[in-house]
Write an enzyme that holds these catalytic residues in place. Structure first.
Site, mmCIF file in Angstrom:
data_model
loop_
_atom_site.group_PDB
_atom_site.id
_atom_site.type_symbol
_atom_site.label_atom_id
_atom_site.label_comp_id
_atom_site.label_asym_id
_atom_site.label_seq_id
_atom_site.Cartn_x
_atom_site.Cartn_y
_atom_site.Cartn_z
ATOM 1 C CG ASP A 174 -59.054 6.066 -63.872
ATOM 2 O OD1 ASP A 174 -58.548 6.647 -62.902
ATOM 3 O OD2 ASP A 174 -60.077 5.352 -63.780
ATOM 4 C CB ALA A 175 -55.503 4.443 -69.352
ATOM 5 C CD GLU A 176 -60.367 1.506 -73.531
ATOM 6 O OE1 GLU A 176 -59.129 1.439 -73.629
ATOM 7 O OE2 GLU A 176 -61.140 1.446 -74.506
ATOM 8 C CE1 TYR A 177 -64.196 9.804 -68.655
ATOM 9 C CE2 TYR A 177 -65.851 8.067 -68.695
ATOM 10 C CZ TYR A 177 -65.518 9.406 -68.629
ATOM 11 O OH TYR A 177 -66.497 10.347 -68.557
ATOM 12 C CG ASP A 178 -58.151 9.633 -69.117
ATOM 13 O OD1 ASP A 178 -59.237 10.026 -68.652
ATOM 14 O OD2 ASP A 178 -57.099 9.577 -68.455
ATOM 15 C CD GLU A 197 -49.639 21.466 -56.327
ATOM 16 O OE1 GLU A 197 -50.490 20.926 -55.605
ATOM 17 O OE2 GLU A 197 -49.852 22.500 -56.992
ATOM 18 C CE LYS A 210 -54.985 14.869 -62.194
ATOM 19 N NZ LYS A 210 -55.828 13.855 -61.573
ATOM 20 C CG ASP A 239 -55.966 7.916 -58.553
ATOM 21 O OD1 ASP A 239 -56.899 8.626 -58.984
ATOM 22 O OD2 ASP A 239 -55.697 6.793 -58.999
ATOM 23 N NE ARG A 264 -63.691 19.240 -60.934
ATOM 24 C CZ ARG A 264 -64.378 18.848 -62.006
ATOM 25 N NH1 ARG A 264 -65.149 17.797 -61.914
ATOM 26 N NH2 ARG A 264 -64.280 19.497 -63.127
ATOM 27 C CD GLU A 307 -57.843 14.596 -55.884
ATOM 28 O OE1 GLU A 307 -58.084 15.784 -56.195
ATOM 29 O OE2 GLU A 307 -58.066 13.635 -56.628
ATOM 30 C CE LYS A 363 -52.002 23.044 -59.668
ATOM 31 N NZ LYS A 363 -52.378 23.007 -58.262
ATOM 32 C CE LYS A 370 -54.314 10.840 -65.491
ATOM 33 N NZ LYS A 370 -55.673 10.970 -65.959
ATOM 34 C CB CYS A 407 -48.366 -33.711 -68.741
ATOM 35 S SG CYS A 407 -46.953 -32.628 -68.957
ATOM 36 C CB CYS A 440 -44.434 -35.903 -70.795
ATOM 37 S SG CYS A 440 -45.275 -36.032 -69.213
ATOM 38 C CB CYS A 453 -42.485 -34.632 -67.504
ATOM 39 S SG CYS A 453 -43.151 -33.119 -68.182
HETATM 40 N N1 5U1 Z 1 -52.061 18.689 -57.112
HETATM 41 C C1 5U1 Z 1 -53.110 19.120 -57.805
HETATM 42 N N2 5U1 Z 1 -54.103 18.363 -58.158
HETATM 43 N N3 5U1 Z 1 -54.953 19.129 -58.842
HETATM 44 C C2 5U1 Z 1 -56.144 18.837 -59.422
HETATM 45 N N4 5U1 Z 1 -53.284 20.365 -58.242
HETATM 46 C C3 5U1 Z 1 -54.439 20.395 -58.902
HETATM 47 N N5 5U1 Z 1 -55.066 21.399 -59.521
HETATM 48 C C4 5U1 Z 1 -56.254 21.132 -60.095
HETATM 49 C C5 5U1 Z 1 -56.802 19.863 -60.059
HETATM 50 C C6 5U1 Z 1 -58.100 19.562 -60.703
HETATM 51 O O1 5U1 Z 1 -56.956 22.093 -60.750
HETATM 52 C C7 5U1 Z 1 -56.484 23.433 -60.778
HETATM 53 C C8 5U1 Z 1 -55.286 23.599 -61.624
HETATM 54 C C9 5U1 Z 1 -57.621 24.240 -61.307
#
Ligand code: 5U1
Length: 670
Positions: free
Chosen positions: A34-38, A115, A117, A119, A138, A177, A293, A317, A411, A414, A434
């Protein structure tokens, strides 16, 4: 940069991002971390910001995610599901805070909520008059896939809202999520491997793959969980703050993450991030950062959003746990026990805050299983957050120049032979002296149950090797009082005592001597078996693999190990030097036996005597036997219909006996 080159670069980035977008969002099978994509996305955003004329509506920066798969119904979100801007260090979070203060005209600390995040996969669930009526992914933020039947199978999601909060709202659209806890992920992959199905590469993919199943029975059998973190359309209920949302949703039976925290001011939010980062590996699920937030919903509204992200929230992140790099070489390291370990030498890359440039590839099977070649692009991670490992090869980036790895035959330390014994995963160096193994081998050589040199412990051995005083076993027997007394923590008396012990050790038994040599796989018991069978070193060294295999307790692994060890000239040289230094053993009965040192091969039929019987007789007289004719054979007994073995014996000029001559010798010796 010249405009022409910028355009080319932008197009290349878009194409690569589209390809990886498809792998990630449509196929649930990402190829790069993901980091490379970002990073690629960030690069494209920067180039487009610097060259706004080159922006096109189809750029991946103008759209997040991929269109829903055709098989699911599409659901339009009544309020778009936004995505988050990312921050990667404290300063970026402070900048986020400064912007908010500026926009709101606030001077004091802003109240934030931090909060975890998760995965996983973002979803929206619609409750109407308390009942779950729709669940959707989503998707691209505007519309997603209708996964209601699958959502209903997740036990953590209520089908009807609980009434603990009082009145049930007419409409409540909640967002959260869906994720797969690590224990469930591990179990699922074990089951899949047992059933011959490919394993999921990480819990996020497993969660996404499970939720996007056309048959909801499959989803029902998957260990999915959920945390809710926000709302969409709400009717019949009002919230004043984000914290209010997080505290109210559980009253309806909607789980929110208990690790969420109110943070007064940006520094408190940053501390929250670092606290969570420290205990990240203790969680039973994967997180990829924290979300910070603005708590007050009125302030959120005032701040609004920009293109695809709210201005009032940011994802801070965690450092990436997987990265992409290139294998520049595969080298071989020799361990102290003689095991050869292939190690990938990689272009240095920072993984979870530490630079990684090497990773063990364990053994040949592992290299073949992962099909790792020199020149390949690979994904690396730090297992358990510490040890670097190559996760997999990015096959789409493989070039024709990539070279498969071939284990060295000698080896690298040796130059002694390297063998992979039958049934073993590792290659071993067979060199008795050796340098990579010398300390461990010497320690074994002098141990109580081997040559029993009391007073020669590991520290002293290490000193002797480090100072170059001892380079092989026999050097021990040439130590002088002055040399020993000159070592750390040794004086005249201890030097004299040690020399006495060394002298005493010269008189040993054949079994102890064999054990002390440290032939791979030959422990104390097998050393005794070999000593009993051969009686002396001369007989053992003349043997071959097939005769070794005739000994009851010797299998193919040990036979090959002994054979290779004894076929290594450096080893024989060291053993010879030991004898020359005065090491000797009590001669066993085999040594005194009349046919000691002889090696017999029987071929053809012997009148009046079965071959096994003939073998037993010569063995009792101290000889050994073999099945194949070689230079090590001292006597070939050729009966009737002796075929190719007899011809070979003649060609080698070996002593050949008729059955009658053989019987005469036996009668004479018995
Ligand atoms: N915990 C958390 N994950 N997450 C993902 N909160 C949160 N809020 C999100 C997203 C995409 O979006 C809102 C801030 C809009």
């Amino acid at each position: 940069m010249v405009q022409k080159f910028v355009k080319k670069e932008i197009e290349a980035l878009r194409e690569a991002l589209r390809y990886h977008n498809h792998r990630y969002y449509v196929l649930d099978d990402p190829e790069i971390p993901d980091a490379e994509y970002d990073r690629m996305m960030q690069q494209l955003l920067t180039l487009e910001a610097e060259n706004p004329k080159l922006i096109t509506p189809d750029s991946p920066t103008r759209r997040v995610g991929a269109p829903p798969l055709e098989m699911f119904q599409s659901v339009r979100h009544e309020l778009p599901m936004l995505s988050l801007a990312n921050g990667f260090n404290d300063e970026e979070i402070r900048e986020f805070d400064r912007k908010i203060q500026r926009m709101l005209g606030i001077k004091g600390p802003v109240e934030y909520v931090g909060e975890p995040k998760m995965d996983g996969l973002a979803i929206e669930i619609r409750y109407e008059n308390g009942s779950l009526v729709r669940g959707a992914t989503r998707g691209d933020g505007t519309s997603g896939e209708d996964v209601t039947a699958n959502i209903r199978t997740i036990k953590a999601i209520p089908l009807r809202l609980r009434e603990d909060a009082g009145t049930i709202p007419a409409r409540l659209h909640v967002r959260g999520e869906v994720f797969m806890p690590l224990a469930g992920f591990k179990r699922l992959n074990q089951e899949r491997e047992r059933a011959g199905n490919p394993a999921f590469s990480n819990p996020r993919n497993a969660a996404a793959g499970s939720l996007r199943q056309l048959d909801s029975h499959v989803t029902a059998a998957r260990p999915l969980d959920v945390y809710f973190y926000g709302v969409g359309i709400v009717a019949g209920l009002t919230f004043t703050s984000h914290w209010d949302i997080l505290k109210t949703l559980p009253k309806f039976g909607l789980k929110t993450n208990p690790y969420a925290k109110l943070c007064l001011g940006v520094e408190a939010a940053i501390t929250y991030f670092h606290d969570l980062l420290k205990i990240r590996d203790d969680f039973p699920y994967e997180m990829d950062g924290v979300v910070i937030k603005v708590n007050d919903l009125k302030l959120q509204k005032q701040l609004g959003e920009v293109s695809r992200s709210p201005r009032w929230a940011i994802a801070y992140k965690f450092p990436a746990s997987q990265e992409m790099t290139r294998i520049e070489d595969i080298i071989v390291q020799v361990g102290r026990t003689g095991i050869l370990t292939p190690v990938a030498v990689m272009k240095p890359v920072v993984v979870e805050g530490a630079t990684v440039s090497r990773a063990t590839l364990h053994n040949q099977d592992e290299i073949e299983r992962k099909d790792i070649r020199v020149g390949d692009w690979v994904i690396v991670q730090r297992a358990g957050g510490v040890i670097p490992e190559v996760v997999r090869v990015i096959l789409s980036k493989r070039t024709p120049e990539s070279r498969p790895f071939v284990f060295p035959k000698k080896c690298p330390v040796c130059a002694s032979p390297v063998v992979r014994l039958p049934g073993e995963a590792s290659h071993r160096c067979m060199g008795i002296s050796c340098p990579a193994q010398l300390k461990a081998r010497l320690r074994h050589f002098v141990a109580k149950r081997a040559m029993a040199i009391d007073g020669l412990g590991q520290k002293l051995v290490n000193q002797m090797v480090d100072k170059g005083i001892v380079k092989n076993f026999s050097d021990i027997y040439h130590l002088t009082r002055e040399t020993i007394a000159g070592l750390d923590r040794m004086g005249e008396t201890s030097a004299r005592n040690l020399l006495d012990e060394i002298e005493k050790s010269k008189r040993t038994t054949f079994a102890r001597f064999l054990y002390a040599l440290g032939i791979p796989l030959v422990g104390e018991h097998l050393a005794q078996v070999l000593a009993d069978h051969y009686g002396c070193f001369d007989a053992l060294v003349k043997t071959d693999e097939s005769s070794l295999l005739e000994i009851n307790e010797i299998g193919p692994q040990v036979a090959q190990s002994v054979q290779t060890f004894l076929a290594t000239p450096e080893n024989l040289e060291t053993i010879q030097r030991l004898f020359e230094a005065g090491v000797h053993y009590e001669e066993t009965s085999k040594n005194e036996a009349p046919l000691s040192g002889e090696v017999f091969v029987f071929t053809g039929t012997l009148p009046g005597m079965a071959r096994d019987e003939a073998k037993q007789i010569v063995e009792k007289l101290g000889a050994t036997t073999a099945n194949q004719v070689s230079r090590k054979i001292t006597c070939v007994v050729a009966g009737e219909k002796a075929g190719s073995k007899l011809q070979k014996a003649r060609a080698l000029g070996l002593k050949i006996l008729t059955p009658e001559a053989f019987k005469a010798i036996i009668e004479e010796k018995v």
